[in-house]
Design an enzyme around this catalytic site. Structure first.
Site, PDB file in Angstrom:
ATOM      1  N   GLY A   8       1.266   2.642  13.756  1.00  0.00           N
ATOM      2  CA  GLY A   8       1.928   1.374  14.088  1.00  0.00           C
ATOM      3  C   GLY A   8       1.156   0.614  15.153  1.00  0.00           C
ATOM      4  O   GLY A   8       0.933  -0.600  15.050  1.00  0.00           O
TER       5      GLY A   8
ATOM      6  N   GLU B 154       9.085  13.861  17.885  1.00  0.00           N
ATOM      7  CA  GLU B 154       9.588  13.860  16.508  1.00  0.00           C
ATOM      8  C   GLU B 154       8.826  14.927  15.723  1.00  0.00           C
ATOM      9  O   GLU B 154       7.603  14.880  15.637  1.00  0.00           O
ATOM     10  CB  GLU B 154       9.371  12.485  15.868  1.00  0.00           C
ATOM     11  CG  GLU B 154       9.962  12.394  14.482  1.00  0.00           C
ATOM     12  CD  GLU B 154       9.663  11.071  13.785  1.00  0.00           C
ATOM     13  OE1 GLU B 154       8.521  10.606  13.854  1.00  0.00           O
ATOM     14  OE2 GLU B 154      10.590  10.523  13.154  1.00  0.00           O
TER      15      GLU B 154
ATOM     16  N   CYS C 261      13.460   9.736   9.274  1.00  0.00           N
ATOM     17  CA  CYS C 261      13.230   9.146  10.603  1.00  0.00           C
ATOM     18  C   CYS C 261      14.514   9.083  11.438  1.00  0.00           C
ATOM     19  O   CYS C 261      14.461   9.141  12.653  1.00  0.00           O
ATOM     20  CB  CYS C 261      12.592   7.777  10.471  1.00  0.00           C
ATOM     21  SG  CYS C 261      13.400   6.745   9.273  1.00  0.00           S
TER      22      CYS C 261
ATOM     23  N   GLU D 153       8.567   0.261  11.955  1.00  0.00           N
ATOM     24  CA  GLU D 153       9.630   1.276  12.030  1.00  0.00           C
ATOM     25  C   GLU D 153       8.916   2.607  12.207  1.00  0.00           C
ATOM     26  O   GLU D 153       8.275   3.105  11.287  1.00  0.00           O
ATOM     27  CB  GLU D 153      10.479   1.230  10.757  1.00  0.00           C
ATOM     28  CG  GLU D 153      11.840   1.868  10.940  1.00  0.00           C
ATOM     29  CD  GLU D 153      11.815   3.366  10.732  1.00  0.00           C
ATOM     30  OE1 GLU D 153      11.404   4.096  11.672  1.00  0.00           O
ATOM     31  OE2 GLU D 153      12.203   3.812   9.645  1.00  0.00           O
TER      32      GLU D 153
ATOM     33  N   LYS E  65       0.864  -1.191   0.000  1.00  0.00           N
ATOM     34  CA  LYS E  65       0.000   0.000   0.000  1.00  0.00           C
ATOM     35  C   LYS E  65       0.892   1.230   0.000  1.00  0.00           C
ATOM     36  O   LYS E  65       1.643   1.480   0.938  1.00  0.00           O
ATOM     37  CB  LYS E  65      -0.940   0.043   1.199  1.00  0.00           C
ATOM     38  CG  LYS E  65      -2.051   1.089   0.928  1.00  0.00           C
ATOM     39  CD  LYS E  65      -2.721   1.638   2.142  1.00  0.00           C
ATOM     40  CE  LYS E  65      -1.996   2.743   2.823  1.00  0.00           C
ATOM     41  NZ  LYS E  65      -1.782   3.980   2.047  1.00  0.00           N
TER      42      LYS E  65
HETATM   43  P1  NAD Z   1       1.082   7.594   8.974  1.00  0.00           P
HETATM   44  O1  NAD Z   1       1.561   6.619   9.963  1.00  0.00           O
HETATM   45  O2  NAD Z   1      -0.238   8.219   9.161  1.00  0.00           O
HETATM   46  O3  NAD Z   1       1.039   6.920   7.505  1.00  0.00           O
HETATM   47  C1  NAD Z   1       2.014   6.013   7.035  1.00  0.00           C
HETATM   48  C2  NAD Z   1       1.305   4.982   6.195  1.00  0.00           C
HETATM   49  O4  NAD Z   1       0.350   4.306   6.997  1.00  0.00           O
HETATM   50  C3  NAD Z   1       0.531   5.573   5.026  1.00  0.00           C
HETATM   51  O5  NAD Z   1       0.663   4.708   3.911  1.00  0.00           O
HETATM   52  C4  NAD Z   1      -0.894   5.586   5.534  1.00  0.00           C
HETATM   53  O6  NAD Z   1      -1.842   5.508   4.501  1.00  0.00           O
HETATM   54  C5  NAD Z   1      -0.919   4.331   6.368  1.00  0.00           C
HETATM   55  N1  NAD Z   1      -1.969   4.325   7.389  1.00  0.00           N
HETATM   56  C6  NAD Z   1      -2.529   5.398   8.021  1.00  0.00           C
HETATM   57  N2  NAD Z   1      -3.475   4.987   8.894  1.00  0.00           N
HETATM   58  C7  NAD Z   1      -3.500   3.632   8.825  1.00  0.00           C
HETATM   59  C8  NAD Z   1      -4.239   2.626   9.505  1.00  0.00           C
HETATM   60  N3  NAD Z   1      -5.175   2.927  10.422  1.00  0.00           N
HETATM   61  N4  NAD Z   1      -3.995   1.326   9.212  1.00  0.00           N
HETATM   62  C9  NAD Z   1      -3.058   0.995   8.305  1.00  0.00           C
HETATM   63  N5  NAD Z   1      -2.338   1.905   7.613  1.00  0.00           N
HETATM   64  C10 NAD Z   1      -2.548   3.213   7.866  1.00  0.00           C
HETATM   65  O7  NAD Z   1       2.168   8.637   8.812  1.00  0.00           O
HETATM   66  P2  NAD Z   1       2.110   9.969   7.949  1.00  0.00           P
HETATM   67  O8  NAD Z   1       0.788  10.648   8.024  1.00  0.00           O
HETATM   68  O9  NAD Z   1       2.561   9.608   6.610  1.00  0.00           O
HETATM   69  O10 NAD Z   1       3.139  10.830   8.755  1.00  0.00           O
HETATM   70  C11 NAD Z   1       2.822  11.254  10.072  1.00  0.00           C
HETATM   71  C12 NAD Z   1       4.024  11.224  10.930  1.00  0.00           C
HETATM   72  O11 NAD Z   1       4.619   9.921  10.903  1.00  0.00           O
HETATM   73  C13 NAD Z   1       5.139  12.132  10.463  1.00  0.00           C
HETATM   74  O12 NAD Z   1       4.947  13.437  10.821  1.00  0.00           O
HETATM   75  C14 NAD Z   1       6.320  11.473  11.114  1.00  0.00           C
HETATM   76  O13 NAD Z   1       6.450  11.877  12.439  1.00  0.00           O
HETATM   77  C15 NAD Z   1       5.995  10.026  11.056  1.00  0.00           C
HETATM   78  N6  NAD Z   1       6.673   9.385   9.934  1.00  0.00           N
HETATM   79  C16 NAD Z   1       7.681   8.561  10.218  1.00  0.00           C
HETATM   80  C17 NAD Z   1       8.349   7.949   9.187  1.00  0.00           C
HETATM   81  C18 NAD Z   1       9.452   7.023   9.437  1.00  0.00           C
HETATM   82  O14 NAD Z   1      10.289   6.831   8.590  1.00  0.00           O
HETATM   83  N7  NAD Z   1       9.489   6.359  10.570  1.00  0.00           N
HETATM   84  C19 NAD Z   1       8.021   8.199   7.874  1.00  0.00           C
HETATM   85  C20 NAD Z   1       6.954   9.048   7.615  1.00  0.00           C
HETATM   86  C21 NAD Z   1       6.282   9.620   8.650  1.00  0.00           C
END
Ligand code: NAD
Length: 498
Positions: A246, A396, A298, A264, A188
């Site tokens: 997560g 973060e 990250c 992660e 996804k």
């Molecule tokens: P997010 O966790 O909301 O999204 C990441 C992925 O998870 C996306 O593909 C999203 O569609 C999916 N997702 C969202 N809700 C879900 C659910 N209920 N079940 C399954 N999948 C779901 O993160 P974001 O909105 O992209 O970013 C928000 C924050 O996350 C950032 O500000 C940052 O702090 C952090 N982030 C961390 C990393 C990293 O490398 N660890 C990368 C991007 C963002």
């Protein structure tokens, strides 16, 4: 909806990508005709729309992966899987310019960073796991009366959920070991930056992967992501992104089929600069490590701790270094731009709110602190005189915001560095090899870099401890994450050794 998305870029290039969901090697619309708008974070203009997976589409993608696994892929020799991954690496290399253009217009990654860093890293990863796929795995052990084989076997249908910050590279971190291990996969892509996945899907088909082995679908997290996390036929899911998501995936796995989960979840990396460090080297890496990709990394080194005896000198030099560099912000496709936009208006707002919070909580602003021009740009920002309980030290930010604080002793800085719920990465700068060993061992993180920052390599495992998650991408450890262990014991008839 048209079946392709035709894009004319700001530098006059035409790019066409399929707009459908990639299921069974075909691009299909969502059964509900749902779509997602894709925006360019540089000017917030709409690039176009692509299909967004509904629950029924997720089910179709999982079914395709399941059929592909049971009807041939599970028996496919490792040499064939290896060849396919190596072919995909060649195609990604061939189309690196298109992929870098896509990351620039969709995710705001500087074209040069994408082409020279992210994409080569993705290619290395494909080649590393391509070669690893063909290598022997498992163990042969002596047991009384016979011997035991410890086999590493694929899970079957797996899933990956990917964030927006370096989407191609992170997708490949999951796809390459998953396929090398013999799984099939549903990926996804992030709804904010999905275009790379549409192009990657084309390359997967061209490389010759059989239908259903790789399925790439974009969709909303709470619809498509959640459906994957809850799916009874998905046996393993690998996620990179935020902590709350997560946790939600972990809960979904617990409430359904106990699929294996690896997470992660970001970090709040500390960079420790000891008085005996090579100052120029430390300045170079801590500057890059706190601003790379606008801080949307990250492993960012956003907490910089400097030993008291060099603190004032370091601060001055850090500021002088930043002000000597000309910031040219603008279109990330333009090769003279050295600062692109952050990924979205929402992220822009969130970063500025953190900066306000830093001021409100009493930190001193060394430089930066404002939006940069129009659009989603934020100045590189550094606070000093921070306390450990401040929000900007704890949370973060995922933006170009760092704090610099001082320390006196080794014990004190280890305590400060570890005083975080995150544990992804840390950097330390010293010329004392014994100190480097001691401190590296004491830091509660998944990766320590000594006298440098970053350094992602295909053969070195990457992942976190504490609330940065668990499981590893990259390295042989990643291959193990995508396999399960089976022990087969052979009793030698006639043996008297029991
Ligand atoms: P997010 O966790 O909301 O999204 C990441 C992925 O998870 C996306 O593909 C999203 O569609 C999916 N997702 C969202 N809700 C879900 C659910 N209920 N079940 C399954 N999948 C779901 O993160 P974001 O909105 O992209 O970013 C928000 C924050 O996350 C950032 O500000 C940052 O702090 C952090 N982030 C961390 C990393 C990293 O490398 N660890 C990368 C991007 C963002």
């Amino acid at each position: 909806m048209a079946s392709t998305l035709d894009i004319l870029t700001s530098n006059g290039k035409s790019i066409t990508v399929p707009s459908g969901l990639f299921i069974n090697n075909e691009f299909v619309p969502s059964v509900t005709d749902s779509t997602i708008d894709v925006q360019n974070p540089w000017n917030d203009e709409k690039i176009g729309s692509i299909s967004a997976a509904a629950v029924e589409d997720v089910n179709a993608a999982v079914k395709a992966a399941s059929t592909a696994f049971s009807s041939g892929w599970r028996e496919t020799p490792a040499t064939v899987r290896s060849k396919l991954l190596l072919e995909l690496a060649t195609l990604v290399e061939r189309d690196a310019e298109v992929l870098a253009t896509i990351e620039a217009i969709d995710a705001g990654v500087l074209y040069g960073d994408s082409k020279n860093l992210n994409i080569p890293q993705a290619i290395d990863t494909l080649r590393y796991f391509g070669k690893l796929a063909g290598e022997p795995s498992g163990q042969l052990l002596d047991i009384p009366g016979g011997y035991a084989n410890v086999l590493r076997q694929p899970y079957g249908v797996c899933a990956a959920i990917v964030p927006w910050n370096a989407p191609l590279m992170i997708t490949i971190w999951k796809l390459a070991p998953a396929l090398a291990a013999g799984n099939t996969i549903v990926i996804k892509t992030p709804e904010i930056t999905p275009l790379y996945g549409q192009k990657l899907a084309q390359l997967i088909k061209e490389a010759g992967f059989p239908p259903g082995v790789v399925n790439i679908i974009c969709g909303l997290g709470q619809v498509a992501g959640q459906a994957l996390a809850e799916h009874m036929e998905v046996r393993k899911i690998s996620f990179t992104g935020s902590g709350p998501t997560g946790r939600s995936i972990l809960r979904a796995a617990a409430n359904t089929n106990l699929k294996k989960v690896t997470l992660e979840l970001g970090g709040k990396g500390a960079s420790l600069v000891f008085a005996d460090a090579d100052l120029e080297n430390a300045l170079f890496w801590t500057s890059i490590g706190s601003t790379a990709h606008n801080g949307q990394v990250c492993a960012l080194g956003s907490r910089i701790y400097v030993q008291s005896s060099i603190y004032d000198k370091f601060i001055q030099a850090f500021k002088a270094r930043a002000s000597s560099q000309t910031t040219s912000h603008g279109d990330p496709l333009n090769e003279s731009t050295n600062k692109g936009p952050v990924v979205s208006a929402g992220q822009h707002k969130k970063i500025l709110q953190y900066i306000d919070k830093g001021r409100d909580e009493g930190a001193s602003l060394l430089f930066g602190g404002k939006a940069l021009g129009k659009g989603n740009f934020v100045e590189n920002t550094v606070f000093t005189d921070t306390r450990e309980d401040m929000t900007i030290v704890k949370e973060e930010i995922f933006g170009p915001v760092a704090v610099i604080a001082k320390f006196d002793t080794e014990e004190e800085v280890i305590h400060k560095a570890n005083d975080s719920e995150y544990g992804l990465s840390a950097a330390l700068f010293t010329s004392d090899i014994s100190l480097a060993h001691r401190v590296s061992q004491a830091l509660e993180v998944g990766t320590v870099t000594v006298n440098c920052w970053g350094m992602l390599n295909a053969n070195t495992p990457f992942g976190g401890v504490k609330q940065s998650g668990f499981g590893r991408d990259l390295g042989k450890e990643a291959l193990e994450e995508w396999t399960t262990v089976k022990t087969v014991k052979h009793f030698l008839l006639g043996s008297s050794k029991l």
